[in-house]
Design a protein around this motif. Structure first.
Motif, PDB file in Angstrom:
ATOM      1  N   UNK A 148      48.670  39.533  47.359  1.00  9.52           N
ATOM      2  CA  UNK A 148      48.332  40.931  47.088  1.00  9.52           C
ATOM      3  C   UNK A 148      47.247  41.329  48.063  1.00  9.52           C
ATOM      4  N   UNK A 149      47.460  42.444  48.759  1.00  3.22           N
ATOM      5  CA  UNK A 149      46.568  42.864  49.828  1.00  3.22           C
ATOM      6  C   UNK A 149      46.062  44.274  49.588  1.00  3.22           C
ATOM      7  N   UNK A 150      44.883  44.561  50.175  1.00  3.13           N
ATOM      8  CA  UNK A 150      44.352  45.915  50.181  1.00  3.13           C
ATOM      9  C   UNK A 150      43.745  46.165  51.551  1.00  3.13           C
ATOM     10  N   UNK A 151      44.066  47.290  52.197  1.00  3.48           N
ATOM     11  CA  UNK A 151      43.498  47.551  53.525  1.00  3.48           C
ATOM     12  C   UNK A 151      41.985  47.558  53.491  1.00  3.48           C
ATOM     13  N   UNK A 152      41.383  46.977  54.535  1.00  4.68           N
ATOM     14  CA  UNK A 152      39.926  47.017  54.636  1.00  4.68           C
ATOM     15  C   UNK A 152      39.475  48.416  54.985  1.00  4.68           C
ATOM     16  N   UNK A 167      35.467  50.141  37.241  1.00  2.00           N
ATOM     17  CA  UNK A 167      36.905  50.328  37.399  1.00  2.00           C
ATOM     18  C   UNK A 167      37.262  50.466  38.873  1.00  2.00           C
ATOM     19  N   UNK A 168      38.469  49.994  39.228  1.00  5.27           N
ATOM     20  CA  UNK A 168      38.958  50.155  40.598  1.00  5.27           C
ATOM     21  C   UNK A 168      39.436  51.584  40.769  1.00  5.27           C
ATOM     22  N   UNK A 169      38.970  52.320  41.796  1.00  2.00           N
ATOM     23  CA  UNK A 169      39.426  53.689  42.007  1.00  2.00           C
ATOM     24  C   UNK A 169      40.950  53.756  42.109  1.00  2.00           C
ATOM     25  N   UNK A 170      41.525  54.847  41.584  1.00  3.37           N
ATOM     26  CA  UNK A 170      42.982  54.998  41.571  1.00  3.37           C
ATOM     27  C   UNK A 170      43.566  54.919  42.974  1.00  3.37           C
ATOM     28  N   UNK A 171      42.868  55.535  43.968  1.00  4.05           N
ATOM     29  CA  UNK A 171      43.409  55.512  45.318  1.00  4.05           C
ATOM     30  C   UNK A 171      43.417  54.102  45.883  1.00  4.05           C
ATOM     31  N   UNK A 172      42.445  53.250  45.458  1.00  2.53           N
ATOM     32  CA  UNK A 172      42.425  51.860  45.916  1.00  2.53           C
ATOM     33  C   UNK A 172      43.600  51.093  45.321  1.00  2.53           C
ATOM     34  N   UNK A 173      43.918  51.365  44.037  1.00  8.77           N
ATOM     35  CA  UNK A 173      45.063  50.704  43.410  1.00  8.77           C
ATOM     36  C   UNK A 173      46.357  51.066  44.143  1.00  8.77           C
ATOM     37  N   UNK A 174      46.487  52.332  44.527  1.00  9.73           N
ATOM     38  CA  UNK A 174      47.697  52.777  45.204  1.00  9.73           C
ATOM     39  C   UNK A 174      47.855  52.163  46.584  1.00  9.73           C
ATOM     40  N   UNK A 175      46.745  51.730  47.187  1.00 12.32           N
ATOM     41  CA  UNK A 175      46.783  51.128  48.510  1.00 12.32           C
ATOM     42  C   UNK A 175      47.172  49.654  48.474  1.00 12.32           C
ATOM     43  N   UNK A 176      47.202  49.071  47.301  1.00  9.12           N
ATOM     44  CA  UNK A 176      47.509  47.647  47.200  1.00  9.12           C
ATOM     45  C   UNK A 176      48.982  47.380  47.512  1.00  9.12           C
ATOM     46  N   UNK A 177      49.203  46.257  48.183  1.00  7.28           N
ATOM     47  CA  UNK A 177      50.554  45.834  48.536  1.00  7.28           C
ATOM     48  C   UNK A 177      50.789  44.429  48.016  1.00  7.28           C
ATOM     49  N   UNK A 230      43.174  43.288  56.339  1.00 11.30           N
ATOM     50  CA  UNK A 230      43.376  43.467  54.901  1.00 11.30           C
ATOM     51  C   UNK A 230      42.434  42.543  54.131  1.00 11.30           C
ATOM     52  N   UNK A 231      42.053  42.954  52.931  1.00  8.59           N
ATOM     53  CA  UNK A 231      41.419  42.055  51.974  1.00  8.59           C
ATOM     54  C   UNK A 231      42.517  41.374  51.174  1.00  8.59           C
ATOM     55  N   UNK A 232      42.402  40.064  51.014  1.00  4.11           N
ATOM     56  CA  UNK A 232      43.387  39.300  50.246  1.00  4.11           C
ATOM     57  C   UNK A 232      42.889  39.185  48.812  1.00  4.11           C
ATOM     58  N   UNK A 233      43.599  39.798  47.878  1.00  7.97           N
ATOM     59  CA  UNK A 233      43.193  39.804  46.473  1.00  7.97           C
ATOM     60  C   UNK A 233      43.830  38.668  45.689  1.00  7.97           C
ATOM     61  N   UNK A 234      44.959  38.168  46.176  1.00  9.07           N
ATOM     62  CA  UNK A 234      45.646  37.065  45.494  1.00  9.07           C
ATOM     63  C   UNK A 234      46.506  36.336  46.511  1.00  9.07           C
ATOM     64  N   UNK A 235      46.589  35.012  46.389  1.00 11.41           N
ATOM     65  CA  UNK A 235      47.358  34.194  47.336  1.00 11.41           C
ATOM     66  C   UNK A 235      47.829  32.963  46.568  1.00 11.41           C
ATOM     67  N   UNK A 236      49.143  32.805  46.429  1.00 16.20           N
ATOM     68  CA  UNK A 236      49.626  31.704  45.593  1.00 16.20           C
ATOM     69  C   UNK A 236      51.043  31.291  45.989  1.00 16.20           C
ATOM     70  N   UNK A 237      51.391  30.060  45.628  1.00 13.58           N
ATOM     71  CA  UNK A 237      52.754  29.563  45.801  1.00 13.58           C
ATOM     72  C   UNK A 237      53.570  29.936  44.572  1.00 13.58           C
TER      73      UNK A 237
END
Length: 252
Positions: free
Chosen positions: A248-252, A3-13, A227-234
């Motif tokens: 969708x991004x998450x700080x490294x 599972x993705x840690x809750x704090x990591x989910x909250x960091x997603x943009x 940032x880590x790029x989790x999703x990239x789309x048109x």
């Protein structure tokens, strides 16, 4: 799968960059002629803006290009203000860059669910005035990051000047996002100054955005550093001749 840690989910943009063509609808090349009236009259734009607001509501931050700050063609409505209200963004800012009397205006804009610590706007160099970059700073200390929204010129020489300016302006930000309509591919020769001088990296894949009804050119990008790029789309943008880019991004 762990599972993705809750704090990591909250960091997603979730970020969206969209050239909204001032709310106009273009679905084929012939529309540039048959619907040329839409560049001076407000008819039909409210429906497109409402659809854009619905799309924007799925994101944390939205960067707009070709957003009309209030002229005849927008019914004297600031389109960024309208979209922020319809999509329930508590923070918004608009950078008007070009105005043709009271008939038409255009600029960059930011819609945000996160309060910026600072907002700055700069005019970009070029052979013809009317291009700019809107810069927003977020967070403090180790969590600080910078978002820049721009719309570059059609000509290569002007883009070279503008990208050189942006490279110097953004050179010290370790965590950075630059989004907008670049009017060139992310690997065009004039883009090298950005990658050489800043923390920005080119996207991992080529996503074409123009024309929206049959994308063949990759003109709209979200460039990222730190940032880590989790999703990239048109993403279709309510009748605009450009597709939007959602990430969708998450700080490294």
């Amino acid at each position: 799968m762990s599972a993705v840690p809750k704090e990591a989910e909250n960091d997603r943009l979730r970020l969206l960059s969209a050239n909204i063509q001032a709310g106009s609808s273009t679905r084929a090349y012939r529309d540039y002629v048959t619907r040329s009236w839409s560049h001076v009259l407000p008819n039909g734009k409210r429906i497109n803006l409402d659809a854009l607001a619905e799309l924007a509501s799925n994101y944390d931050l939205v960067g707009l290009q070709e957003s009309d700050p209030g002229s005849l063609r927008s019914g004297f409505t600031n389109q960024a203000d309208y979209l922020a209200e319809r999509a329930h963004f508590p923070f918004w800012s608009h950078q008007p860059n070009r105005r043709i009397s009271r008939i038409a205006g255009s600029g960059n804009a930011l819609l945000s669910r996160v309060e910026p610590t600072e907002l700055l706007d700069y005019a970009l160099p070029g052979r013809i005035a009317g291009r700019g970059v809107l810069v927003a700073n977020f967070g403090k200390g180790k969590k600080a990051w910078q978002l820049a929204i721009t719309h570059l010129s059609l000509g290569v020489k002007s883009r070279q000047l503008q990208l050189g300016f942006l490279a110097e302006l953004l050179s010290e930000a370790p965590r950075l996002v630059l989004m907008g309509d670049f009017n060139c591919d992310f690997d065009a020769p004039e883009m090298r100054a950005l990658y050489r001088t800043t923390s920005l990296e080119p996207p991992a894949e080529r996503v074409c955005t123009f024309p929206s009804w049959g994308p063949q050119r990759c003109l709209d990008h979200v460039l990222v550093g730190g940032f880590d790029v989790l999703d990239y789309k048109a993403v279709p943008a309510a009748g605009s001749d450009h597709l939007a880019v959602g990430v969708e991004l998450r700080p490294k």
